[in-house]
Design a protein around this motif. Structure first.
Motif, mmCIF file in Angstrom:
data_model
loop_
_atom_site.group_PDB
_atom_site.id
_atom_site.type_symbol
_atom_site.label_atom_id
_atom_site.label_comp_id
_atom_site.label_asym_id
_atom_site.label_seq_id
_atom_site.Cartn_x
_atom_site.Cartn_y
_atom_site.Cartn_z
ATOM 1 N N UNK A 20 0.823 -1.204 0.000
ATOM 2 C CA UNK A 20 0.000 0.000 0.000
ATOM 3 C C UNK A 20 0.862 1.261 0.000
ATOM 4 N N UNK A 21 1.939 1.251 0.784
ATOM 5 C CA UNK A 21 2.848 2.401 0.804
ATOM 6 C C UNK A 21 3.465 2.636 -0.568
ATOM 7 N N UNK A 22 3.852 1.544 -1.204
ATOM 8 C CA UNK A 22 4.451 1.629 -2.539
ATOM 9 C C UNK A 22 3.444 2.191 -3.533
ATOM 10 N N UNK A 23 2.185 1.779 -3.384
ATOM 11 C CA UNK A 23 1.137 2.268 -4.280
ATOM 12 C C UNK A 23 0.908 3.764 -4.082
ATOM 13 N N UNK A 24 0.856 4.216 -2.830
ATOM 14 C CA UNK A 24 0.712 5.648 -2.554
ATOM 15 C C UNK A 24 1.848 6.427 -3.223
ATOM 16 N N UNK A 25 3.069 5.923 -3.081
ATOM 17 C CA UNK A 25 4.232 6.575 -3.695
ATOM 18 C C UNK A 25 4.102 6.603 -5.219
ATOM 19 N N UNK A 26 3.655 5.487 -5.785
ATOM 20 C CA UNK A 26 3.500 5.384 -7.244
ATOM 21 C C UNK A 26 2.473 6.383 -7.766
ATOM 22 N N UNK A 27 1.351 6.513 -7.058
ATOM 23 C CA UNK A 27 0.299 7.437 -7.496
ATOM 24 C C UNK A 27 0.762 8.887 -7.322
ATOM 25 N N UNK A 28 1.467 9.181 -6.234
ATOM 26 C CA UNK A 28 2.000 10.530 -6.035
ATOM 27 C C UNK A 28 2.963 10.916 -7.150
ATOM 28 N N UNK A 29 3.818 9.982 -7.524
ATOM 29 C CA UNK A 29 4.782 10.234 -8.606
ATOM 30 C C UNK A 29 4.052 10.483 -9.929
ATOM 31 N N UNK A 30 3.037 9.639 -10.203
ATOM 32 C CA UNK A 30 2.202 9.804 -11.396
ATOM 33 C C UNK A 30 1.558 11.195 -11.400
ATOM 34 N N UNK A 31 1.046 11.589 -10.238
ATOM 35 C CA UNK A 31 0.337 12.868 -10.110
ATOM 36 C C UNK A 31 1.273 14.054 -10.356
ATOM 37 N N UNK A 32 2.412 14.068 -9.666
ATOM 38 C CA UNK A 32 3.327 15.208 -9.811
ATOM 39 C C UNK A 32 3.906 15.297 -11.220
ATOM 40 N N UNK A 33 4.177 14.151 -11.836
ATOM 41 C CA UNK A 33 4.699 14.164 -13.213
ATOM 42 C C UNK A 33 3.712 14.806 -14.169
ATOM 43 N N UNK A 34 2.432 14.458 -14.015
ATOM 44 C CA UNK A 34 1.422 14.985 -14.946
ATOM 45 C C UNK A 34 1.042 16.428 -14.631
ATOM 46 N N UNK A 35 1.162 16.832 -13.372
ATOM 47 C CA UNK A 35 0.911 18.241 -13.052
ATOM 48 C C UNK A 35 1.973 19.138 -13.689
ATOM 49 N N UNK A 36 3.207 18.630 -13.766
ATOM 50 C CA UNK A 36 4.283 19.399 -14.406
ATOM 51 C C UNK A 36 4.013 19.558 -15.898
ATOM 52 N N UNK A 37 3.506 18.488 -16.515
ATOM 53 C CA UNK A 37 3.272 18.530 -17.966
ATOM 54 C C UNK A 37 2.040 19.373 -18.308
ATOM 55 N N UNK A 38 0.945 19.137 -17.583
ATOM 56 C CA UNK A 38 -0.292 19.921 -17.724
ATOM 57 C C UNK A 38 -0.816 20.002 -19.161
ATOM 58 N N UNK A 39 -0.569 18.986 -19.959
ATOM 59 C CA UNK A 39 -1.039 19.048 -21.338
ATOM 60 C C UNK A 39 -2.468 18.524 -21.483
ATOM 61 N N UNK A 40 -2.750 17.414 -20.823
ATOM 62 C CA UNK A 40 -4.077 16.805 -20.911
ATOM 63 C C UNK A 40 -4.363 16.102 -19.587
#
Length: 413
Positions: A20-40
């Motif tokens: 579960x901890x690994x999943x939280x980390x994975x989703x956070x990483x996914x989230x921050x990466x896409x917020x930086x891109x902000x394309x879609x």
């Protein structure tokens, strides 16, 4: 007293497993990466059956998102606007209670989907991250009762967000206005950058994997012999007297708390002294009443004297659950399969017509699946024990015989 209160089970302070901890980390990483891109917009879907810990993962995740948004200038999440969405009034109460105990969570962070969509439209705003619990409860058609006039709540939330994180369980789809299948979900998510994760380990119930599989088989319509380890570290029982089961649940409630009677639909909706009752021989109890308090139904002490429905127990843990399999289910006289009686289903709201469904066979298949889903959901509530009683005399006799056979074998050992 064993503490399975919802605020403790869903608290961001509850320890997570390494997965579960690994999943939280994975989703956070996914989230921050896409917020930086902000394309879609981007979407992360967490799949999992009842009791696999989906909601506690979201609770931890959202707490981390909001902590970063409010206090960490180094984070890509700093000063982002984020919302936690759930289309279930009882579960929403729990999250708002939790928010009051955590410095970086506010009650206004937690919303019903229609309220969020309408609020954003009124202010002509969008948000950065939408975290959606119980996404299988989102509306997938217009619903005037809920003041929702678009076609699909998930689509509308995606339009107004940069990142959407959802949890989804196809076996908890219960109403036509919230009709979802994995295929229908992926038709939407495949249009965007997306990722998926499947949670498989059952956390809620201390029951054996074999007993949980037996429950899954039953709620797929197959009545099988009970596995040898059905009562190993788990209090599983079958009753042929509903009143006897009620008395046992009352006793468990006195011992450990959070023990309740639950039932499927199918009982006549006739008023008796202003209440709707379920009657089974000596057993007579009223259905759950509408809960106007901020406390979840199962955690109100007086509800030991009510029968919970799918609408009050979905998403919640009980220590012990006494399950009444109501008149919509019977046993086929020719075999060990369940029969489903759609004509005895009393919730007229659940099966309202959809413009995108016209094939009578497909409609019947989906309606039957939803009733089996409802049975599956209520059978997965009991952390320490599950007691069963069936309205149909043939099904009751079969289940009681299977249970008696199991107990007899154990006594001989």
């Amino acid at each position: 007293m064993n503490n399975n209160e919802a605020t403790d089970k869903l608290s961001p302070l509850k320890p997570l497993t390494s997965e579960q901890q690994q999943l939280v980390h994975q989703v956070l990483e996914f989230t921050t990466n896409h917020l930086k891109e902000q394309s879609t917009p981007a979407i992360f879907t967490i799949f999992g059956d009842a009791g696999t810990g989906k909601s506690v993962v979201l609770s931890h995740l959202f707490n981390e998102i909001q902590t970063a948004a409010r206090v960490d200038p180094e984070s890509p999440l700093y000063k982002t606007t984020n919302k936690f969405v759930v289309n279930h009034p009882e579960i929403l109460k729990v999250y708002r209670q939790i928010a009051g105990d955590h410095p970086h969570l506010l009650k206004k962070d937690f919303m019903r989907p229609t309220s969020l969509i309408n609020q954003l439209d009124k202010a002509n705003q969008t948000i950065d991250v939408a975290v959606i619990d119980e996404a299988h409860l989102l509306l997938s058609k217009p619903d005037h009762y809920n003041n929702f006039y678009h076609d699909n709540q998930l689509v509308e939330i995606i339009k107004r967000s940069k990142v959407v994180i959802i949890v989804f369980d196809q076996y908890q789809v219960l109403r036509m206005k919230s009709l979802w299948t994995p295929e229908r979900l992926r038709q939407i998510t495949s249009l965007y950058p997306h990722a998926e994760y499947h949670l498989k380990h059952q956390f809620r119930m201390t029951a054996s994997d074999d007993l949980i599989q037996w429950m899954n088989d039953l709620t797929d319509g197959d009545i099988k012999p009970l596995p040898a380890d059905s009562r190993q570290n788990y209090d599983f029982r079958v009753y042929d007297d509903a009143e006897e089961m009620r008395q046992a649940i009352v006793q468990r409630n006195k011992e450990v708390g959070l023990s309740r009677i639950l039932s499927t639909s199918g009982y006549p909706s006739t008023l008796d002294g202003g209440k709707h009752y379920i009657k089974e021989g000596r057993f007579k109890m009223p259905w759950d009443q509408y809960n106007f308090t901020v406390t979840p139904w199962a955690e109100i002490p007086e509800t030991i004297n009510e029968v919970g429905s799918i609408y009050t127990c979905q998403g919640f843990d009980l220590n012990y659950a006494g399950i009444i399999i109501g008149p919509i289910f019977s046993q086929n006289p020719a075999n060990n399969h369940l029969q489903i009686h759609l004509d005895k289903f009393t919730d007229v709201e659940a099966f309202k017509k959809r413009a995108d469904l016209t094939d009578p066979k497909e409609i019947k298949r989906l309606e039957e699946r939803m009733l089996l889903n409802a049975l599956n959901v209520i059978m997965k509530r009991g952390v320490l024990g599950t007691y069963l009683y069936a309205h149909d005399s043939r099904l009751r006799a079969t289940l009681f015989r299977l249970y008696h056979d199991l107990v007899s074998v154990q006594k001989r050992k």
